[in-house]
Design a protein around this motif. Structure first.
Motif, short mmCIF file in Angstrom:
data_model
loop_
_atom_site.label_atom_id
_atom_site.label_comp_id
_atom_site.label_asym_id
_atom_site.label_seq_id
_atom_site.Cartn_x
_atom_site.Cartn_y
_atom_site.Cartn_z
N THR A 190 -10.26 -1.86 1.96
CA THR A 190 -9.22 -2.17 2.75
C THR A 190 -7.91 -2.00 1.91
O THR A 190 -6.85 -1.45 2.57
N LEU A 191 -8.08 -2.06 0.59
CA LEU A 191 -6.77 -1.93 -0.26
C LEU A 191 -6.38 -0.40 -0.12
O LEU A 191 -5.29 -0.12 0.10
N VAL A 192 -7.23 0.39 -0.13
CA VAL A 192 -7.23 1.69 -0.07
C VAL A 192 -6.73 2.45 1.18
O VAL A 192 -5.78 2.86 1.51
N GLY A 193 -7.33 1.74 2.52
CA GLY A 193 -7.16 1.98 3.67
C GLY A 193 -5.46 1.52 3.95
O GLY A 193 -4.88 2.19 4.81
N ALA A 194 -5.26 0.28 3.44
CA ALA A 194 -3.63 -0.14 3.64
C ALA A 194 -2.53 0.91 3.16
O ALA A 194 -1.72 1.39 3.51
N GLU A 195 -3.14 1.69 2.04
CA GLU A 195 -2.18 2.76 1.39
C GLU A 195 -2.24 3.92 2.20
O GLU A 195 -1.33 4.70 2.17
N SER B 31 -5.85 2.01 -7.22
CA SER B 31 -4.76 2.18 -8.12
C SER B 31 -3.93 3.28 -8.51
O SER B 31 -2.70 3.39 -8.65
N GLU B 32 -4.46 4.50 -7.92
CA GLU B 32 -3.74 5.91 -8.08
C GLU B 32 -2.55 5.83 -6.89
O GLU B 32 -1.52 6.35 -6.99
N LEU B 33 -3.05 5.44 -5.72
CA LEU B 33 -2.23 5.34 -4.75
C LEU B 33 -1.09 4.50 -4.71
O LEU B 33 0.21 4.69 -4.48
N SER B 34 -1.27 3.32 -5.38
CA SER B 34 -0.25 2.32 -5.44
C SER B 34 0.83 2.88 -6.47
O SER B 34 1.88 2.42 -6.37
N ALA B 35 0.05 3.27 -7.49
CA ALA B 35 1.23 3.56 -8.71
C ALA B 35 2.02 4.91 -8.26
O ALA B 35 3.03 4.92 -8.58
N ARG B 36 1.29 5.71 -7.11
CA ARG B 36 2.05 6.69 -6.79
C ARG B 36 3.11 6.32 -5.88
O ARG B 36 4.45 6.64 -5.87
N ARG B 37 3.09 5.35 -5.18
CA ARG B 37 3.95 4.76 -4.17
C ARG B 37 5.02 3.94 -5.00
O ARG B 37 6.21 4.12 -4.72
N THR B 38 4.83 3.24 -6.00
CA THR B 38 5.85 2.36 -6.78
C THR B 38 6.55 3.34 -7.52
O THR B 38 7.73 3.04 -7.74
N SER B 39 5.89 4.35 -8.18
CA SER B 39 6.52 5.43 -9.03
C SER B 39 7.68 6.21 -8.09
O SER B 39 8.90 6.49 -8.52
N ARG B 40 7.40 6.45 -6.86
CA ARG B 40 8.14 7.19 -6.10
C ARG B 40 9.40 6.34 -5.38
O ARG B 40 10.35 6.88 -5.49
N ASP C 18 -3.16 11.43 13.02
CA ASP C 18 -3.11 10.47 12.29
C ASP C 18 -2.58 10.74 10.99
O ASP C 18 -2.48 12.13 10.69
N LYS C 19 -2.15 9.87 10.01
CA LYS C 19 -1.79 10.12 8.67
C LYS C 19 -2.91 11.03 7.90
O LYS C 19 -4.08 10.59 7.90
N TRP C 20 -2.14 11.77 7.11
CA TRP C 20 -3.28 12.69 6.19
C TRP C 20 -3.18 12.22 4.98
O TRP C 20 -3.82 12.76 3.90
N THR C 21 -2.79 10.90 4.81
CA THR C 21 -2.63 10.23 3.43
C THR C 21 -4.13 10.33 2.67
O THR C 21 -4.18 10.36 1.38
#
Length: 552
Positions: free
Chosen positions: A449-454, A537-546, A258-261
């Motif tokens: 669930t928001l964290v889980g989706a990331e 917030s951190e994971l979504s910011a990381r995704r959008t900045s990437r 599984d993903k290690w995110t």
């Protein structure tokens, strides 16, 4: 034989995936990997020996007898770089044994104590032909079957491990793709199965300015001495922070492939996340099946607004109620009949043209015109008989958005509309259907669930979060019994949630559900819930900045 120097430029290095490793990172990996004077060392794709020169210095510190040049081995495909590597190793006081070759053509030796380095990073689009074939064959020697989407580093990591003797250590600088991409699942499983211990060092800042790619340090030891059950995660701000003492978080993947995110989470968030998964949350798959929508072959042709259907004279009996293409209308809790009708009046394509038998005269004229326009020659149309009869899916209980700027949304299909493949359909198990249709869209709006989706989804172009059906199956949502226990409070919350979502206030909606479910029903501490919110917030910011970066 004298080999003429081969020109090397940033463009040429980029094409072969070569990016120079910062000194502090190379030194850190070497100091971790080499532990005695007897260690045998290999740097595959050694470039200009960033790791080998540090290895020579490290090995020299163990010499207590007469000084002799420490031997270090390397492989490098680029002739000029190999020559320069030999010169630099000798200058550092070492004995370089560097082979000029394609690393994938080097047979696994199983003799090295430490394999260290920075594998070449070439995206799958540019990694093709004989090079890809050789890499896949090399990975298959370890039983790892890589997909055609794999970038070069994946096979390189596996082939590097096969150079180790029993108990050996693998220290590599790997793209952060290791944590999240689907094609790396077999690599993740291989690492956990073949090494006794696997550690990761993550960076909050980008450390390869030239590559513009996030990386992790993979530190795996105890090759073929047992399977790792968990891993230690270290967070460093940047390469300079590697000189500091790094705190570790222990993380146990539910399934090594599984993903290690989740390893990106802070210690507090990871603790709360794992605790909820073990007790009060389950996966969306326990509620039901998530599947793709209909593939028409040409949405613009087969979907119609009510006015377009009237203009063509298409009878209502040949039109099926449809959730219009796209998902912007599915950001609330419910897609109702009223919403469906309102969209149709505004010109949205709320119908699918789909005669079940012989087409009416109006429909036949439309299909005849379609053949003149060669609509019937599109692949999906060409392979079905008749070409205009779109294969149907069952009416879904819920819709799940596919591409998302913020997070996947679950919406009740109150209108009973069919859906296209721009969204997914959720078909609830019979025992959960009533509860799920009424409350799962609300109950899934937790920070958990928001964290889980990331963690289960993947970043796509422009920083969008993409979730496929098999990824949606692993989306963490509250267990049915938890939702049932909070039914009355969730129902009472619906008007406030609908209002927040209508105005795009996702996080405000999530706070309301957190208060009811996580804090009120499950008794979580507010500090734990806050850790999950911060993690999202951190994971979504990381995704959008990437997503905003220029990708290599």
């Amino acid at each position: 034989m004298h080999l003429a120097p081969v020109p090397d430029t940033p463009e040429i290095r980029k094409a072969r995936g070569a990016f120079f490793t910062p000194e502090r990172i190379a030194a850190f990996v070497v100091n971790w990997a080499i532990r005695s004077a007897d260690d045998t060392v290999l740097e595959p794709s050694c470039g200009e020996a960033a790791f080998l020169t540090h290895a020579v210095e490290k090995l020299a510190t163990y010499n207590t007898g007469p000084a002799r040049p420490p031997r270090v081995d390397g492989v490098e495909i680029h002739v000029a770089s190999a020559a320069e590597a030999r010169r630099l190793v000798r200058e550092a006081g070492g004995d370089p044994q560097i082979e000029t070759n394609d690393f994938f053509l080097v047979e696994p030796s199983g003799t090295y104590s430490a394999v260290i380095g920075n594998p070449p990073y070439i995206r799958y689009q540019d990694f093709s032909g004989d090079a890809r074939t050789r890499s896949r064959e090399a990975a298959l020697k370890a039983g790892v079957n890589l997909s055609g989407l794999a970038s070069s580093w994946a096979a390189f990591t596996v082939h590097s491990a096969l150079m180790l003797k029993r108990g050996g250590r693998l220290g590599l600088v790997i793209p952060a793709e290791l944590l999240s991409v689907n094609y790396a699942a077999e690599v993740r499983k291989f690492l956990m199965d073949r090494f006794a211990k696997v550690d990761l060092v993550l960076f909050t800042e980008r450390v390869f300015a030239e590559a513009q790619e996030d990386v992790v340090l993979l530190l795996a030891e105890g090759f073929d001495e047992g399977s790792a059950k968990h891993m230690s995660i270290y967070q460093a701000q940047n390469a300079a922070a590697l000189d500091e003492t790094l705190a570790a978080t222990t993380w146990t993947p539910k399934n090594s492939a599984d993903k290690w995110t989740p390893s990106l989470l802070s210690a507090a968030a990871l603790s709360a996340y794992n605790s909820l998964l073990d007790t009060s949350f389950t996966t969306l798959h326990e509620w039901g099946e998530t599947t793709l929508g209909m593939v028409t072959g040409n949405n613009r042709y087969f979907t119609m607004s009510p006015q377009e259907a009237a203009d063509q004279g298409i009878p209502r009996s040949e039109l099926l109620k449809l959730s219009p293409p796209g998902s912007s209308h599915l950001r609330g809790l419910m897609f109702s009949d009223d919403a469906w009708r309102a969209m149709g009046k505004k010109g949205a394509a709320t119908y699918l043209l789909r005669p079940s038998g012989t087409p009416s005269e109006a429909a036949q004229r439309y299909f005849d015109a379609g053949e003149i326009a060669k609509v019937d020659q599109a692949y999906k149309c060409r392979v079905r008989k008749p070409w205009w009869r779109v294969p149907l899916v069952k009416t879904a209980d819920l819709f799940l958005t596919y591409m998302n700027a913020d997070t996947p949304r679950i919406t009740t299909n109150e209108a009973g509309a069919l859906h296209l493949n721009s969204i997914h359909g959720i078909y609830l198990n019979e025992q959960h259907r009533d509860l799920g249709r009424q409350l799962l869209p609300l109950a899934s709006l937790t920070s958990m669930t928001l964290v889980g989706a990331e963690t289960v989804g993947r970043a796509y172009g422009g920083g969008m979060l993409k979730i496929e059906p098999r990824e949606a199956d692993r989306l963490p949502v509250p267990r049915p019994e938890v939702v049932e226990a909070a039914r009355e409070k969730l129902v009472a919350l619906r008007p406030q949630l609908a209002s927040r979502l209508r105005y795009g206030q996702l996080l405000e909606a999530a706070k309301l559900v957190d208060d009811v479910l996580l804090i009120g029903e499950l008794g979580m501490a507010r500090s734990e819930v806050r850790a999950l919110r911060d993690a999202y917030s951190e994971l979504s910011a990381r995704r959008t900045s990437r997503g905003r970066r220029v990708q290599i």
